[in-house]
Design a protein around this motif. Sequence first.
Motif, mmCIF file in Angstrom:
data_model
loop_
_atom_site.group_PDB
_atom_site.id
_atom_site.type_symbol
_atom_site.label_atom_id
_atom_site.label_comp_id
_atom_site.label_asym_id
_atom_site.label_seq_id
_atom_site.Cartn_x
_atom_site.Cartn_y
_atom_site.Cartn_z
ATOM 1 N N SER A 195 1.102 -0.242 -14.504
ATOM 2 C CA SER A 195 0.968 0.582 -13.304
ATOM 3 C C SER A 195 2.289 1.281 -13.022
ATOM 4 C CB SER A 195 0.568 -0.322 -12.131
ATOM 5 O OG SER A 195 0.563 0.400 -10.925
ATOM 6 N N SER B 49 -6.817 -1.166 -8.126
ATOM 7 C CA SER B 49 -7.169 -1.200 -9.554
ATOM 8 C C SER B 49 -7.981 0.020 -10.026
ATOM 9 C CB SER B 49 -7.933 -2.491 -9.878
ATOM 10 O OG SER B 49 -9.036 -2.611 -9.012
ATOM 11 N N ASP C 292 -3.145 -4.934 -7.931
ATOM 12 C CA ASP C 292 -4.571 -4.909 -8.258
ATOM 13 C C ASP C 292 -5.449 -4.432 -7.104
ATOM 14 O OD1 ASP C 292 -3.927 -5.729 -10.764
ATOM 15 O OD2 ASP C 292 -4.309 -7.869 -10.385
ATOM 16 N N LYS D 124 3.751 -10.847 -12.142
ATOM 17 C CA LYS D 124 4.002 -9.502 -12.673
ATOM 18 C C LYS D 124 5.502 -9.214 -12.681
ATOM 19 C CE LYS D 124 -0.430 -7.499 -11.254
ATOM 20 N NZ LYS D 124 -1.110 -7.532 -12.552
ATOM 21 N N SER E 130 -2.366 -2.500 -20.319
ATOM 22 C CA SER E 130 -2.315 -2.577 -18.856
ATOM 23 C C SER E 130 -0.946 -2.174 -18.353
ATOM 24 C CB SER E 130 -2.657 -3.979 -18.351
ATOM 25 O OG SER E 130 -1.585 -4.857 -18.582
#
Length: 268
Positions: free
Chosen positions: A136, A234, A231, A6, A134
Amino acid sequence: MDLTGKSALITGASRGIGRAIALRFAQAGADVALLARGASALEDVAALAGKHGVRTLTLPCDASSVSAIDAAFARAVDGFGHLDILVNNAGSVGGAGPFLDLTDEDWQHVLAVDLTAVARFLRLFGRHATARGSGSVVNVSSVAGERGCPMLSHYGAVKAAVNSLTRTLAAEWAASGVRVNAIQPGWVATDLTASFHGDRQASEALMRAVPARRWATPEEIGDGALYLAGDAASMVTGTILTIDGGMTAYNGGPALIDLLALGRIDMP
Ligand SMILES: NC(=O)c1ccc[n+]([C@@H]2O[C@H](COP(=O)([O-])OP(=O)(O)OC[C@H]3O[C@@H](n4cnc5c(N)ncnc54)[C@H](OP(=O)(O)O)[C@@H]3O)[C@@H](O)[C@H]2O)c1
């Protein structure tokens, strides 16, 4: 808690909480793009992060300039190909004092760095991440936004706004696979609070409102950010994670817990 593969952009990464978050993320395997004004401090953090075998980028940038933010964000996406995580952490207080004594400059400074910049990064990252399906976000707000905040009314107001944006965007972006959470720290020992934690009397006065009776470390905020970013969280979105040693849970009034320490809790 593994972030291998990531890539993360962390604002205010040159010291304090942002530095600790960046190093936790690198330790967990994330490539990290580090943004702040001070270029040489960013290079030092990049050197430490790079020891974990991850890619690093340094993005010297004054977040009070919207065009500088746009350019820095584009450099991060170019450098890593895409971004999975945004940490909106850069912050500054500027002046402090009673509401009636604050100047227009005090207000404008806090609005620019602690809210307008946060919103700009959210807009840029939101477009990028919702298109990819996706992503975050971890916003760093403050317990100052949770309650009234005498002497820091401007700071409390913008931090409350960051919590509001966190909840709103969590709802707007959830179906696109993008999570938005925040951490609201209590008192953390950093440069921002150095004049308090470096002064024994001031520190003791402040810690009376903290049931844990101590300052948080930047690394304790980093651990919270690591959880929210990856995750392991999640299904977590729209959450404001309080890391404050019990300060907001405690009502702040005359302290029965202090009487407990004195052994005086007899009640019929
Ligand atoms: N410490 C606490 O007790 C506490 C409590 C609650 C919330 N917070 C929040 O936590 C966040 C980090 O605070 P901290 O305590 O780690 O503060 P800090 O030690 O003063 O670090 C602030 C970081 O933000 C960067 N920054 C400041 N102004 C900037 C600007 N105009 N453009 C780009 N970067 C800028 C600084 O780097 P440069 O100066 O090099 O730009 C530095 O990396 C802030 O949002 C703060 O409001 C802190």
